[in-house]
Design an enzyme around this catalytic site. Structure first.
Site, PDB file in Angstrom:
ATOM      1  N   ASP A  36      17.848  40.502  28.727  1.00 53.01           N
ATOM      2  CA  ASP A  36      19.157  40.500  28.086  1.00 53.01           C
ATOM      3  C   ASP A  36      19.382  39.103  27.509  1.00 53.01           C
ATOM      4  O   ASP A  36      19.737  38.183  28.240  1.00 53.01           O
ATOM      5  CB  ASP A  36      20.213  40.870  29.125  1.00 53.01           C
ATOM      6  CG  ASP A  36      21.644  40.730  28.642  1.00 53.01           C
ATOM      7  OD1 ASP A  36      21.855  40.677  27.422  1.00 53.01           O
ATOM      8  OD2 ASP A  36      22.540  40.653  29.501  1.00 53.01           O
TER       9      ASP A  36
ATOM     10  N   GLU B 294      26.990  35.014  22.970  1.00 50.52           N
ATOM     11  CA  GLU B 294      27.353  36.358  23.421  1.00 50.52           C
ATOM     12  C   GLU B 294      27.760  36.371  24.880  1.00 50.52           C
ATOM     13  O   GLU B 294      28.703  37.081  25.268  1.00 50.52           O
ATOM     14  CB  GLU B 294      26.181  37.314  23.192  1.00 50.52           C
ATOM     15  CG  GLU B 294      26.535  38.799  23.346  1.00 50.52           C
ATOM     16  CD  GLU B 294      26.484  39.315  24.776  1.00 50.52           C
ATOM     17  OE1 GLU B 294      26.995  40.428  25.025  1.00 50.52           O
ATOM     18  OE2 GLU B 294      25.948  38.605  25.667  1.00 50.52           O
ATOM     19  N   GLU B 295      27.055  35.604  25.714  1.00 50.03           N
ATOM     20  CA  GLU B 295      27.306  35.658  27.155  1.00 50.03           C
ATOM     21  C   GLU B 295      28.667  35.100  27.545  1.00 50.03           C
ATOM     22  O   GLU B 295      29.102  35.280  28.693  1.00 50.03           O
ATOM     23  CB  GLU B 295      26.193  34.927  27.916  1.00 50.03           C
ATOM     24  CG  GLU B 295      24.817  35.580  27.815  1.00 50.03           C
ATOM     25  CD  GLU B 295      24.724  36.938  28.503  1.00 50.03           C
ATOM     26  OE1 GLU B 295      25.733  37.390  29.077  1.00 50.03           O
ATOM     27  OE2 GLU B 295      23.650  37.549  28.444  1.00 50.03           O
TER      28      GLU B 295
ATOM     29  N   ASP C  21      21.208  45.404  22.069  1.00 46.61           N
ATOM     30  CA  ASP C  21      21.345  44.650  23.317  1.00 46.61           C
ATOM     31  C   ASP C  21      20.728  45.499  24.419  1.00 46.61           C
ATOM     32  O   ASP C  21      20.178  46.569  24.159  1.00 46.61           O
ATOM     33  CB  ASP C  21      22.819  44.336  23.582  1.00 46.61           C
ATOM     34  CG  ASP C  21      23.031  43.080  24.405  1.00 46.61           C
ATOM     35  OD1 ASP C  21      22.190  42.809  25.280  1.00 46.61           O
ATOM     36  OD2 ASP C  21      24.035  42.384  24.190  1.00 46.61           O
TER      37      ASP C  21
ATOM     38  N   HIS D 276      21.252  38.670  20.683  1.00 39.54           N
ATOM     39  CA  HIS D 276      21.582  37.291  21.060  1.00 39.54           C
ATOM     40  C   HIS D 276      20.442  36.649  21.828  1.00 39.54           C
ATOM     41  O   HIS D 276      19.717  37.308  22.573  1.00 39.54           O
ATOM     42  CB  HIS D 276      22.891  37.223  21.853  1.00 39.54           C
ATOM     43  CG  HIS D 276      22.892  37.884  23.190  1.00 39.54           C
ATOM     44  ND1 HIS D 276      22.611  37.210  24.369  1.00 39.54           N
ATOM     45  CD2 HIS D 276      23.147  39.166  23.563  1.00 39.54           C
ATOM     46  CE1 HIS D 276      22.718  38.029  25.387  1.00 39.54           C
ATOM     47  NE2 HIS D 276      23.031  39.228  24.933  1.00 39.54           N
TER      48      HIS D 276
ATOM     49  N   HIS E 196      21.494  41.009  34.486  1.00 42.82           N
ATOM     50  CA  HIS E 196      21.968  39.692  34.921  1.00 42.82           C
ATOM     51  C   HIS E 196      21.285  39.224  36.198  1.00 42.82           C
ATOM     52  O   HIS E 196      21.767  38.293  36.855  1.00 42.82           O
ATOM     53  CB  HIS E 196      23.487  39.665  35.069  1.00 42.82           C
ATOM     54  CG  HIS E 196      24.194  39.497  33.757  1.00 42.82           C
ATOM     55  ND1 HIS E 196      25.500  39.085  33.661  1.00 42.82           N
ATOM     56  CD2 HIS E 196      23.771  39.662  32.476  1.00 42.82           C
ATOM     57  CE1 HIS E 196      25.858  39.015  32.382  1.00 42.82           C
ATOM     58  NE2 HIS E 196      24.815  39.374  31.651  1.00 42.82           N
TER      59      HIS E 196
END
Length: 344
Positions: A186, A220-221, A241, A69, A321
């Site tokens: 990510d 995706e998030e 991922d 993603h 994150h």
């Protein structure tokens, strides 16, 4: 055996993509770049209705879908405050603690981009005696615009309105020891890895032994990136991922992580086994781990009702994150597993 030069190419592509802001809901420019990157390698690519990209790497037989993603974390203007500053709401799992003092860009619908910084309200330690103990959260923080504003009216005159997208500076860099540091590895690092894999197939004139697709998703998030657009004939889907690095897990940034289970449950026992065998066969440095707080695109695919087997791999990423870190070895080991899984 795939050469390390394809890991270098993967990082070059990653760095270029990281320079394009693309939080969930504001991904059109990044998706266009991804579509063009696959097309430049000679692989047909098209947009999905949701704004993602499907690239066809060719091959025959049962379909394999490789998912990554390009949407990232970010913010959205939730309120223009009376002092002209901005209260945000998170896009995806953006954590206010992690964004404090970070430079941001506010994208207005008029096309103007305004810079600022996310700060704790009353951020001067010499003024705020509760600075250290204040609870961080988006309601207690604000974007201080780098413009002379002191009222809601001043800010609106700049073109800023509720609903505007706020992007955080990725601060991308590669160290002399080949560590890769940036926000949003990510999952832009995995998009770069899949482009490195595609370039390998093109350069070596390899036709995969099964029909292989890449789906670069853009939601995706927020949990529904992989819930649609699976090509006909696909029987397996592997999310490429980030691999988790942290206490209780064995993976490092220099390895490829194979996920056996995450918050959504176990991955296909058969697929996980084949991924492990692919790692062993290609000499990839790998770890098998269980991720305690994680969900992936291919789980969204299963929840949408698609009948397929699923797996998850990725280069190890620390501080997920947040300001994330991986390593070129992790990139190379992930490429090895992809090649071993497809026997190319």
């Amino acid at each position: 055996m795939i050469e390390r030069q394809y890991a270098e190419f993967a990082w070059e592509q990653t760095a270029a993509l990281l320079a394009i802001d693309s939080p969930t809901g504001y991904t059109a420019k990044a998706a266009a770049w991804v579509k063009g990157a696959f097309a430049a390698l000679g692989f047909p690519a098209k947009f999905t209705a949701k704004g993602g990209v499907i690239a066809d790497l060719g091959g025959d037989g049962d379909g394999l879908l490789l998912a990554a993603h390009t949407d990232t974390l970010g913010g959205m203007v939730a309120e223009i405050k009376g002092n002209g500053r901005l209260r945000l709401t998170a896009l995806g799992g953006m954590n206010a603690n992690n964004g404090e003092t970070e430079n941001v860009r506010v994208y207005t619908r008029t096309g103007v981009v305004i810079e600022g910084t996310l700060q704790l309200c009353n951020a001067s330690i010499h003024v705020n005696g509760d600075y250290s103990s204040a609870k961080r959260g988006f309601d207690a923080m604000e974007v201080v615009l780098d413009e002379p504003v002191s009222s809601q009216e001043d800010t609106r005159k700049l073109g800023i309105e509720v609903g505007d997208i706020v992007c955080f500076d990725p601060r991308t860099r590669r160290t002399a020891s080949d560590y890769l540091k940036s926000r949003f590895l990510d999952d832009k690092l995995s998009v770069g890895i899949l482009l490195g894999f595609a370039k390998y197939l093109r350069d070596q004139e390899i036709r995969p032994p099964r029909h292989t697709y890449v789906h670069v998703t853009v939601y995706e998030e927020v949990g529904h990136g992989g819930s649609a657009s699976v090509p006909a004939g696909v029987t397996e889907a592997i999310s490429v991922d980030m691999g988790c690095v942290g206490d209780g897990l064995t993976c490092t940034e220099r390895q490829v992580s194979i996920c056996a289970k995450d918050s959504g449950g176990p991955y296909s026992y058969e697929v996980v086994g084949k991924l492990i065998e692919a790692a062993k066969r290609t000499g990839a440095d790998y770890a098998v781990d269980v991720y305690p707080f994680y969900g992936s695109d291919v789980e969204a695919t299963l929840r949408a009702g698609y009948d397929l087997r699923h797996g998850l791999i990725g280069a190890g990423v620390y501080a997920s994150h947040g300001y994330e870190r991986s390593h070129m070895d992790g990139v190379y080991n992930t490429l090895k597993v992809l090649c071993g899984y497809l026997d190319v």
